[in-house]
Design an enzyme around this catalytic site. Structure first.
Site, PDB file in Angstrom:
ATOM      1  N   ASP A 119       0.769  -1.230   0.000  1.00  0.00           N
ATOM      2  CA  ASP A 119       0.000   0.000   0.000  1.00  0.00           C
ATOM      3  C   ASP A 119       0.811   1.299   0.000  1.00  0.00           C
ATOM      4  O   ASP A 119       0.466   2.258  -0.665  1.00  0.00           O
ATOM      5  CB  ASP A 119      -0.898   0.046   1.240  1.00  0.00           C
ATOM      6  CG  ASP A 119      -1.744  -1.209   1.403  1.00  0.00           C
ATOM      7  OD1 ASP A 119      -1.520  -2.182   0.692  1.00  0.00           O
ATOM      8  OD2 ASP A 119      -2.642  -1.181   2.252  1.00  0.00           O
ATOM      9  N   GLU A 132       4.500  -8.177  12.013  1.00  0.00           N
ATOM     10  CA  GLU A 132       3.966  -7.900  10.678  1.00  0.00           C
ATOM     11  C   GLU A 132       5.102  -7.670   9.675  1.00  0.00           C
ATOM     12  O   GLU A 132       5.049  -8.132   8.539  1.00  0.00           O
ATOM     13  CB  GLU A 132       3.059  -6.671  10.770  1.00  0.00           C
ATOM     14  CG  GLU A 132       2.235  -6.388   9.533  1.00  0.00           C
ATOM     15  CD  GLU A 132       1.304  -5.192   9.732  1.00  0.00           C
ATOM     16  OE1 GLU A 132       1.401  -4.518  10.782  1.00  0.00           O
ATOM     17  OE2 GLU A 132       0.497  -4.918   8.817  1.00  0.00           O
TER      18      GLU A 132
HETATM   19  C1  2M8 Z   1      -2.342  -3.655   4.946  1.00  0.00           C
HETATM   20  O1  2M8 Z   1      -3.401  -2.963   4.303  1.00  0.00           O
HETATM   21  C2  2M8 Z   1      -4.573  -2.497   5.010  1.00  0.00           C
HETATM   22  C3  2M8 Z   1      -5.534  -1.966   3.974  1.00  0.00           C
HETATM   23  O2  2M8 Z   1      -5.930  -3.026   3.142  1.00  0.00           O
HETATM   24  C4  2M8 Z   1      -4.274  -1.382   6.000  1.00  0.00           C
HETATM   25  O3  2M8 Z   1      -3.155  -0.856   6.015  1.00  0.00           O
HETATM   26  O4  2M8 Z   1      -5.172  -1.055   6.787  1.00  0.00           O
HETATM   27  C5  2M8 Z   1      -1.401  -4.169   3.831  1.00  0.00           C
HETATM   28  O5  2M8 Z   1      -0.195  -4.620   4.362  1.00  0.00           O
HETATM   29  C6  2M8 Z   1      -2.096  -5.267   3.014  1.00  0.00           C
HETATM   30  O6  2M8 Z   1      -1.211  -5.851   2.092  1.00  0.00           O
HETATM   31  C7  2M8 Z   1      -2.669  -6.352   3.929  1.00  0.00           C
HETATM   32  O7  2M8 Z   1      -3.437  -7.241   3.163  1.00  0.00           O
HETATM   33  C8  2M8 Z   1      -3.543  -5.763   5.042  1.00  0.00           C
HETATM   34  C9  2M8 Z   1      -3.957  -6.807   6.094  1.00  0.00           C
HETATM   35  O8  2M8 Z   1      -2.822  -7.527   6.546  1.00  0.00           O
HETATM   36  O9  2M8 Z   1      -2.827  -4.725   5.742  1.00  0.00           O
END
Ligand code: 2M8
Length: 447
Positions: A178, A413
């Protein structure tokens, strides 16, 4: 359980790590699917679930199948698999943007539960093919059930998302990476509007440090892009013509091609014709080489359709096409050189995993999400690509890095590639799942 290995990460108790990873996946299971993190991400995320299924397959293959089927239950009538399937038992404001923001229920062909309206990289067929194998005799029935969902997912990409020959993403969240510096230029062309925070409240900062998350300016751009797409009725003709963010990403497209290869495998496993899938994989691979390969940068680059140019940033997304078996030999060699060179330092003393961004770029930030840290999903993808091309020593070094990072910092993470420190949320599901996958791959090699 297949988690004991003899990989040379001496002094590390692999069984203990494997058990801790299993525990995280069990704790993060919420009845029909696994949340990425109980605090920061309390719903089902699309590509997370695919990685999670890869881990579950080793100790609970039926649960791995349930994880994917639960996500496919959230598929829209047009074939898109949304990036979040919301758990109705969780409060609307537990995560932002929640169901009342996306309003998926207003769309024709919406699924029975609330979802977001954007997508994520299509890794699901790859996970499904692995689960078919893991299920043994029950695999054929599972293959029959999932095949139509996966075919519809890829038809959606081909029919509704292509710009030229490749699929485009309409929001940085669709790439999964992102906050990548590659999105700085196209995202900064989108006006930021901090007044949006009078209406909307970020929830991520309740659970993670601001220094490890996107800035408010960028977050307001994310909100603006999502609102515009929603208000068009998630209209892909509109967004391809007028959306303010339209990018063709090498990782997304490489995973699409790989998923066609996985679909070919699933088709063969229940006596269907696989030729269409193989041809599609070859077509996407050739288009990636034609349109996104950069000889001078030594890796694949993303293309910004709005400014009509390749984006110069070297990110891990540009290395992920290594997973494609039909990549031309000279490109494989150049990618391996880039991987081991100063920009990523893979295999060198003092670098663990594959940094998500160029170590030599002044914007490299080892603690901020997707702007430098090593992540286990992208590290595993690159390791898998190296293995596809017979570069087993470097692939094994990356698997060892995964084990060492987790042994040092826990199932975080993401990780600082240089110090090994853990960042972002704790007890993170895809870190747990891919640790299990990597340990199993290590034991297969050893055996
Ligand atoms: C992160 O993305 C979400 C939005 O989708 C966020 O930041 O709130 C990213 O690392 C994405 O790749 C991942 O799928 C998600 C959930 O782990 O978190």
């Amino acid at each position: 359980m297949v988690i004991t290995t003899t990989t040379p990460t001496s002094g590390i108790d692999h069984d203990r790590l494997g058990r801790a990873a299993v525990r995280v996946l069990i704790e993060n299971w919420h009845g029909h699917a696994t949340v990425p993190s109980r605090s920061l991400y309390p719903h089902q995320w699309s590509w997370d679930s695919a990685f999670i299924a890869l881990g579950l397959k080793h100790f609970a293959p039926r649960r791995a199948a349930a994880e994917l089927l639960s996500l496919f239950g959230a598929q829209w009538g047009d074939g898109r698999i949304p990036h979040i399937a919301f758990n109705p038992a969780v409060a609307d404001d537990a995560y932002f943007p929640g169901p009342s923001f996306w309003r998926s229920g207003e769309i024709d062909g919406h699924p029975p539960i609330d979802t977001s309206g954007i997508i994520q990289p299509p890794v699901h067929a790859i996970a499904a093919a692995a689960v078919v194998q893991g299920l043994g005799a029950e695999g054929r029935g599972f293959a029959d059930r999932v095949y139509p969902y996966l075919v519809a997912q890829n038809s959606y990409l081909r029919g509704r998302r292509t710009v030229g020959e490749l699929a485009a993403v309409v929001h940085p969240w669709e790439t999964g990476l992102d906050n990548s510096p590659a999105w700085d230029a196209p995202l900064h062309a989108v006006p930021s509007d901090l007044s949006l925070f009078q209406t909307y409240t970020r929830r991520d900062l309740d659970h993670a440090r601001a220094s490890e998350r996107p800035t408010n300016e960028d977050y307001s751009r994310y909100i603006r892009l999502a609102l515009a797409y929603r208000d068009s009725g998630y209209d892909d003709d509109w967004v391809r013509q007028h959306g303010e963010f339209l990018v063709v990403d090498p990782a997304f497209n490489a995973l699409w091609a790989w998923s066609e290869l996985a679909l070919a495998e699933i088709a063969q496993s229940h006596d269907r014709d696989s030729r269409g899938h193989l041809a599609e994989a070859a077509r996407i691979t050739a288009a990636l080489v034609d349109h996104l390969w950069s000889e001078s940068r030594g890796l694949f680059l993303a293309r910004d359709e709005r400014s009509d140019r390749l984006l110069p940033e070297r990110t891990v997304a540009g290395l992920i096409p290594l997973i494609l078996p039909r990549l031309p030999g000279p490109i494989v060699s150049a990618l391996c050189e880039t991987l081991a060179g100063d920009c990523f330092g893979v295999g060198r003393e003092g670098v663990r995993g594959v940094p998500s961004f160029d170590l030599t770029d002044p914007r490299y930030d080892p603690q901020r999400y997707w702007r430098g840290p090593s992540w286990l999903n992208t590290t595993w993808l690159v390791a898998s690509g190296l293995a596809v091309h017979g570069k087993e020593a470097l692939a094994q070094r990356l698997r060892d890095d995964v084990v060492a990072l987790v042994a040092n910092a826990g199932l975080r993470e993401y990780f600082n590639p240089q110090t090994g420190a853990g960042h972002g949320t704790t007890n993170f599901s895809w870190s747990a799942a891919l640790l299990i996958q990597v340990l199993a791959e290590g034991s297969m090699d050893a055996g």
